[in-house]
Structures are given as C-alpha cells and as structure tokens.
Scaffold this active site. Sequence first.
Site, PDB file in Angstrom:
ATOM      1  N   HIS A 151       0.813  -1.231   0.000  1.00  0.00           N
ATOM      2  CA  HIS A 151       0.000   0.000   0.000  1.00  0.00           C
ATOM      3  C   HIS A 151       0.842   1.275   0.000  1.00  0.00           C
ATOM      4  O   HIS A 151       0.292   2.370   0.055  1.00  0.00           O
ATOM      5  CB  HIS A 151      -0.999   0.089   1.166  1.00  0.00           C
ATOM      6  CG  HIS A 151      -2.020  -1.001   1.225  1.00  0.00           C
ATOM      7  ND1 HIS A 151      -2.274  -1.853   0.174  1.00  0.00           N
ATOM      8  CD2 HIS A 151      -2.880  -1.378   2.225  1.00  0.00           C
ATOM      9  CE1 HIS A 151      -3.228  -2.710   0.536  1.00  0.00           C
ATOM     10  NE2 HIS A 151      -3.604  -2.449   1.751  1.00  0.00           N
ATOM     11  N   GLY A 508     -26.405   6.420 -23.415  1.00  0.00           N
ATOM     12  CA  GLY A 508     -25.124   7.114 -23.316  1.00  0.00           C
ATOM     13  C   GLY A 508     -25.149   8.375 -22.492  1.00  0.00           C
ATOM     14  O   GLY A 508     -26.066   8.621 -21.715  1.00  0.00           O
TER      15      GLY A 508
END
Lengths: 600, 600
Positions: A151, A508
């Site tokens: 991380h 869309g």
Amino acid sequence: MGSTVNELQAEVDRLHHKLQSIAVQHELATQDGDLITVSDYLLTRLEQLGVTSIFGLPGDFNMRDGNQDYIEDNPRIKWVGNCNELNAAYAADGYARVKENSVGVVVTTFGVGELSAINGIAGAFSEMVPVLHIVGVPSTLQLKTRPLLHHTLGDGRFDAYTKAAQQVTLANTSLMTKVNAPAEIDRVLHECITHSRPVYLTLPFDLVGEKVPAKHLKVPLLRAPPPNDPEVEAYVLDEIIKLVKEAGQDVVILVDACTIRHGVRDEVLDLVNKTQYPVYAAPMGKTAVSEQHDCYGGIYMGTLSDPRVKDRVEKAKLILSIGALKSDFNTGMFTYRIPPSHTIELHSDHTLVRYAQFPGIGMKLLLPKLTGRLEEYRRGASRLIVPHYKPVVPQEADNRISHAYLWPRVGEFFKEKDVIVAETGTSSYGLFDIPLPDKAIFLSQILYGSIGWTVGSVLGAAIAARERLLGRVILFVGDGSLQLTAQELSTMIRTGVTPIIFVINNEGYNVERRLHGMYRKYNDIATWCYTSLLTAFGDVDGTASKSYTVRDKASLDRLLLDPEFARADKIQLVEVIMDKYDSPRTLEAGSAISMLKSSQ
Amino acid sequence: MGSTVNELQAEVDRLHHKLQSIAVQHELATQDGDLITVSDYLLTRLEQLGVTSIFGLPGDFNMRDGNQDYIEDNPRIKWVGNCNELNAAYAADGYARVKENSVGVVVTTFGVGELSAINGIAGAFSEMVPVLHIVGVPSTLQLKTRPLLHHTLGDGRFDAYTKAAQQVTLANTSLMTKVNAPAEIDRVLHECITHSRPVYLTLPFDLVGEKVPAKHLKVPLLRAPPPNDPEVEAYVLDEIIKLVKEAGQDVVILVDACTIRHGVRDEVLDLVNKTQYPVYAAPMGKTAVSEQHDCYGGIYMGTLSDPRVKDRVEKAKLILSIGALKSDFNTGMFTYRIPPSHTIELHSDHTLVRYAQFPGIGMKLLLPKLTGRLEEYRRGASRLIVPHYKPVVPQEADNRISHAYLWPRVGEFFKEKDVIVAETGTSSYGLFDIPLPDKAIFLSQILYGSIGWTVGSVLGAAIAARERLLGRVILFVGDGSLQLTAQELSTMIRTGVTPIIFVINNEGYNVERRLHGMYRKYNDIATWCYTSLLTAFGDVDGTASKSYTVRDKASLDRLLLDPEFARADKIQLVEVIMDKYDSPRTLEAGSAISMLKSSQ
C-alpha cells in the site's frame, strides 16, 4: 473589527486546544478519572454528533488492533460495508446531507482505500458537506521507520497520501501519540461541523486501543458560529433596513446552497413567514424553503429560468440573497441579471450590502435580528400574492416518453417528506423547476458535478431518511452515470433500504452529447440489462426487489398510479426508455449558452 | 563520478528542452515547416511509442474543442470508453504491463474524473508501470481568471488537483501555451518511458486544436538509459568477477520486479543461458525468466518459500539479485535470509556489491558486459542440475474445492503465452509458487495491493494481449475484490475480449479474515449472483459469454478438461464455491508472520 473578533476567537480555540493536551498529560500521569480507548473516544464524539451509521471498507491497517472491531461492537453505531471506497465516500456525503446537523463518516485504509475515496471527499469539500474521513494507517513506529510496506508508493514517502488529502479537506490530523489524540479529534470535528466541510484523520493501528481520559467527552463540541461584532452588526442592520424602506414593498428573497449547508433553514423560514416577501431559490437552494409555501415563487437560474420567474426576480427593487453560491450550473451559466446595487447578500461569515463588504458578520446570528426589525416594519402591510409556478404535463400526440413529459409527470408522483435525488446533468436539469411537495428534500451535486455520485449518495441518504422517519427516497440517474457506481445497489439491498430508482436509458452520456459530440461514439455506452441488476447484486431469489421497464407514456403512467409501487416497501428500479437525442428544455438552453461562453 | 554523469545528463536534457521551445517559437514566427495540432502531436508521439488503445471517459473539459474527437478520428489508436475512471486507470496499467516497451494512456476530465483515477495512478507509481494520465481542463483563460466553474472546489484553487497528482506521478506538466507544448509533451513522455513511472499532463480545451510544428516528431523519443561511467563500471565488473570466483560454482540468480519493469528480460535470459546459473524469482519477478527454463528453480519468498527453494537460495555462496524490490509481501514478510556479504544487487540506476554502493551504474548497460565476462569464465564448467519445483495436485477424500487442490489443478490448465492475472491476497498467494508455462505472463499488484485492480487491469491486459497475439487471459479474483470494480466486465464484452474469469466465492474478504477479524461481520460481503453478471452487463441475449458455477472438484475438473471452455473464444466467468475459512498455505503462513511482526 470583524476580523479582530475572528482572530481572537481563533486564538481562544488554539489555547483551549493546548490546555486540553496538557490536561490529558496530567490526567494520564496522575491517573485522574476514567480512561477510554482512542477509538471509543472518537466513536463517542461521533455519537454526540448524531452519527448512527459509518460507511467504508475494511483493510488491514484499519482493522489491526481493532478499530473496525470497536465500530462493529458499538451498540449505537452501525457499520455499513460498501462495495468500494468512492461509493462509501459518496454515501457518507448523502448521509450528511439528509441527516442535517450531523456528519457523514467514511473509514478507509492507507493509500489504496483513501485515494479511491478522494474524489468523494473533494465533492463534499466543493459542496460544503461535513464529512469525516478516518484512515487506518501503519503503526506509529512504521510511520517513523518507513519500511517497504504494501500500500505504499515504494519510495518511503508515507506522507504523500495525506498531502493529497490536504488539497481537498478543510482540516486534517495525523495522530501520532495518545497524548494529543482527544484534542486533535475534537479540533478536526469542530472544524468539520462549524464550517461544513470534510476533514481527514489518520489513525495508526497501534493507537486504536491506547487509553485516554474520558472526561473531556463531558464537554460537547460547540457548533455555534463565531459572534458578530455588535457595533458592525447594528450598522449593517440599519443599512439593510434603509434599503428595504427605499424599495417599498418590492423585496424578493433568493435562497441558495448555504441556507441548507450552514443550517439557517429555520431562520429563513421565520424571515419569510414574518415578512411575507416572495421567495425564490437557486438550484442549489431548492427545498431550502418549502416549494409549497405561499410565498414561494420558483427556481431562479438566470436566462434558464421560467420567464415569469426571471421577470419577477430581476425586476425586484431589492434582492435579499441568502447563502448564494454563484457557480456556472447554479446561475444558468452565469446569466444572472441582478445588479449589485439592488442586492444584499448574507453569507455564513460575511455580509454584502450593495458594494460594501462586512467580513465577520455571519447570517446565522444576523438573520433573527433582521427578521425582528423587518417584522416590525412590515406589520400591517398587505400580503403580496406570489404567482406560483407550476409546470403542466403536456398533451403530446407521440406516446414515447419525452423529457417535456417525464419531469412534470413524476412531479405529480412526489409526496411530502420524499427525498428526491437527481444525478448531475439530464436528471438535475429535468427536476430543477419541478416544484416539490412540502418537507421534501432535494439532493443534487450541482457545483462539483461528479457523475455517479447519486448512486452512492442515495445509499447514505436512504439510511439517514430511515433514521429521520422521512418519506421515500427517489433517485433519477442516467444509464451512463449509473454505470460508474452501479454496484452500490448491492449495499442498498443488503441494508434493507428501499429507494425507487429511475434509470433514464438514453444510450449514453446525454449531457455530454449536448455539450459536444452529439453523434460521437465516445458518448455511447454499453447496453446493460438494467432490470437484471438488482437480482445480480444480491436479491438472488427476487423477493427483495422489483424491476420494471417503461417504454411509453401509458405504461409509465400506470406504474406511477400503482399504489403498491408508490408504497416503496422494497427496492425498485424503473428503466425509462427515452430518445437518445432528447433533453430537458433547461439543459438544451444551458448547453447552448455554455458553448457560446467557452468560445469567447 | 556516477552522479556527475547524471547531473550532466540532466543539464543536457534541460538544454535540449529549452532549445526545442525556442525552435518552436522560431518556426511558428517564420512559418517554417508543416504544422500539426497539439492533440495530434501528442497522439503521434503515443503512436510512436506503440500505443494502439487509449482508456478513459469523456467529460466536458476533455471533449470541448475536440480532444476526444482527435482520438476517435485517429485511424491507428482506438478509444476504449470505460465505465469509470478508476477502472480506466487500472486498464491503462494492465495494458502497459502486457504491451511492454509502450505506455498505458488514460484520459479523464478535470477534478471529478482525474481524482477518481488517482488511486490507479498511484498503483502504477508504486509498481513502476509507465502510464500517461491526460486530463482535459478548463481553457487557459479560465485557468487564469478562475471563475466558479462546475468540477471545481468552489474556492478558486484550480491547481489543487495537480498538486494531488504530483504526489503520485514522476513528472507532470500543465500546458498553458502552444509554444512549449511539444517540448513539455516530449519531456513527460521521456520521463515516463525511461523511469517506468506514471506522468500527468493537463490539456486546456482551447489548446487542443492549436497548431505547432510537426517536424520535431521526426526525432523519436529516446528510451536509452543514461550511460554508466566507464571507469566505475569497469571497477564494478572486476569486483563482481572476484566474488564469483570466490564462490566457485555456487552462484544463484534471483530476479525480481525491476527485471520486467526496466526491460532487462532479454539481458537476463542471455546471462542465464550463458552462465547456466540456477535462477529463482521473487513473486514480483515471476515469469521474468520462463518458469520452464532448465535453470529455473522456483519462487523465493523467505520463510514462505517451499523448503527446497529456500534452502537452495539461502545456502548459495553468492546471490546475484536483479531488480530487487524488497517489499513485505514480496519477501515473505521481510523474512529473507540472504546476508549482504553474499549479495550483489543490480538495479536500474545503481549497483550494490556487498556493502559498497555504486550510484549511476545501471543494469541495462552493465548486464551484457557482465554476461560477457562471466561466459568466458564459465566456459567448460559443467552444468548444474537445478531441481525443478513442481507442486502436486493432492488426493483429498473431500470433494469440496480446497485451496490446496485448486491452485496446482489450475496450474495444469495453463498454456504457453497465457496471461495470468491474480488479485492481491488469496489469488496471488495461491498462484505464487505454481510454475507457469513458457512465455506465460503473470500479473499481480503485489506491492501496492489495491483490491479490485485486476478487473480493470484484465481489460487492458486482454486488449494488449490481443495486439501482441498472446494466448488466453485468465483472471483469478475473489468475490470481495470483484465487487469493487465489477462493472468493467461490461467493457470487456463491449470490446470483444474473451478472458476467463475465475471468481473465488468464499463469502467475503478472505485475506482480511486471515489478518484480523476471522469471524467479524465487517469481512462479510453481499451475496451476488455472479453467473448473472455478464448478461446484466451487456451480453443481453446471452450469446457473447458463458458463466458457470463449480462446487466440487469433479465439476471443476470436467470444466477444465472441456476443450470448448479451454478455447476461450468468448468471455467466460467461473464461480468457484470455496470454504469461507480456507486459504492457500502461503497466505496462512504469511499472515501469521505479519501479525507477529506488527505486534513487535
């Protein structure tokens, strides 16, 4: 004078903070009083602020030594595990907006989790929503020795994520010792609630269970705004009254975002009731004053307004603007025609009277005094009739569901106390000037405009609405926007909230088409089977949800009139098939203006 | 000496850059040569770097004045519209990993888009993957006057997002004029390809169509590493040879992440072939050298290694470590037992010989010389037999699919040139020590470890694999991880790539359970109907995909032996039902060590 008061107030805060740290050291040294873990100290503060749900995902750095356990074990706070961190941040934002006078809380892990959430936090900053971001980080020793941990960025810069967070939060603290933990927790929370902006707190896993004195929790966090300088305030009130007198009866109130964000709804309602001035709202101030109030006239957004609304607002002799936030989408693309010479602006931390600025004179304390003065002045004056803008459901020969039809029609479906959430773009433009019922709440991310925000946000909003015993939660989201954050439908099923989700299926990014590339492929998206989503995402046996597709006006109408649908006692998704190139009127006009402006 | 060379090299780069800006000004003034738009300049550079697909989402600031149009209209570069920006960044990362010697490109919009992608970019930084992040931003005028635009933080800080990006990118540029646009584009791309790290470029929409000279495009971007100081290099080579002689035949090569990231696979293979030294790999170096090579011995990860591997590596008299990246998860939680006195470490920009550091001596140029010297020395020496580690599929009475069974079994399913992608945690730990076929590529985000990464990444990896004519793309992902980024399955269907996706259904965050909270609710997740996902996400008529659930060894076996399944000519999802508390051996051991260490 105003800024001196503010400076002194800041110094008082600093000294309080220092004293508290010293007190903790003393109490720990002398074992004076009850002790509590750092994690429980934080959770108790959140309880005091009315937090009953916390959002986020587990990760090793926020689980170790038990921070997640403390949350799970707290009997008054519920852990809501999200599908991903961005959605969790959106949920905390939605929760804070509906809960009001509380904060949204999101918990993530070091780096991978917190950076995934950062766009949600930035949105809360932009839109002034009080959110606390708690990040579980490596141990205090690891933060100092900086080993090559997972991380990390691999180069030892353990502070990189905090530096990124600083760009989008009002205050932050990286806890490194229990000694100042209570004071630091209190400081960032105080900033969060007084300024209504997100704050950030990192919690190393070895501090989670460390003990600190509990007795500071007896002093609640103050939410009160800094006091106005009495001399300046009196002067401002006199100036305002002078202008009101000059304007005769012709005063209009315009409410905006900060009326809601800085908690002056009640003060404004009192002002409206006692003065009976017509009141209009900017899109971000929608539902700040009930849209069924006798004095309410509609939504003002410059040239995008209904012509009657535009005319009334722009012709008023005096505009009393409350909590204005004049962003492009909130002002009809900067098309306000309200001269400053006719305007008084009240803000959370300053006041403008025509061109004169009065820093430090905040509206929370000014408004009740102003109402008192105006009430006396108005007494006996006749009440103006405010024309109530009401859109009409058009009679169209075509049975397809047009935007011109959809929005007024769903307007008739809404009920008192409903929470109505509109995705940025087509949905928000469609709903702006549909008046909502009394006590309804309208949510939309109009300034920041991060598409997909509503889906996470509705989860938090629905949980808060359940706690506040509000009505139904009704979401309008486009297919393109839904695809960004769709998996959070799963957390809705899991937590048992029952929003109604209208998915505008127009193949869309409709709002983007309006702006550029009407026929471009990059504004197309994948064709999903929206009515399968709720079963795929967790309602495996199909009993906890219901999905519908409506393709024409008649079937939409039938559904909206169905009492079982309207009861909303399970989560419901309605796919609304619409034309790819159709848009709400306001969006068409707005994008035309926007294009014109950007080419200048 | 080494740093002097580097400093001079940097000065040379700076002067080149300055000269190029001046040349552009001159050429524009004198109209000397062909002109090209800024957008096409950038796209041409990307074409030269082998980019054939660009990932991202449209947004008004990256569409206006046509940047998206330029991409869509480019006949050699394909626009891949993603479901959300984090997934798009992951896809660009996966694309770059498989494409090799190219870059991954992701396009997002100002604020809302770029911040949603930032965690993907940070992962590329951490794991050293060359990614270009292009952000469409407001016009150059707006960037100066800073109006209250949507997508801003509302306080006029238009540079806040760039400041956040700077934390997780190697280089960045905020284009503000066409005059230096070519030089700036070249500079950040040069940094990206030479250092294999992400870079960030903001493109104001009014610059997109501005014309700049095209002729600089005739000079390709240099990928060559800075030269090694010859005197220092010769000294280093002598020192290494001395140690090799002292060690007799007992030298072991250990390859790691940077062998792949800094493009020295070929050099290393040549070294192995010519010296015949046994070669082992760290998890992040898996497949850097073919796992079917005669000299290949297995995966070394400290105490988590197979005992035979551990013994061989740790008892070698000399370790030649190439491109090491000693992170916790890559070293069996920091359990290497290789003393520096027995180690030579080659890196991209420095070399370590025992305790002596040689900055500026990079492996790309050193390796061929080292191979030459060692080859001569080895000539005639007998080849060592390297014991080849091969896991056995266990015979278990229980028919349930255990981790002990699953990973060796799927190991037999893999073929040459397959791209095998393992999610951080259970899947990567399961696959680390399963040897893969020749020319197979293994992808996993072992250092950064952002769960959900594989789902976006597989999209990019599959597109790159298709371009490179590689084999099948096979993903192993846990149910918890899949839920973070699941919608990108939709883009796979839309783009026609056909990965096989194994979803380990073990009811939650298995790796997190191992670390903390084995029986905690926060490690549970929603129960999805995984086999409905592909149809819900776009394979509406069910012809483009196939989904399966396997609950026992026999059905898994049957599926893996089915030639139609193995052909992978449509996208396939296999839900593998496993026990909630079962884990791969390495993960169980690793988490035990990790817990022990963190409590120290």
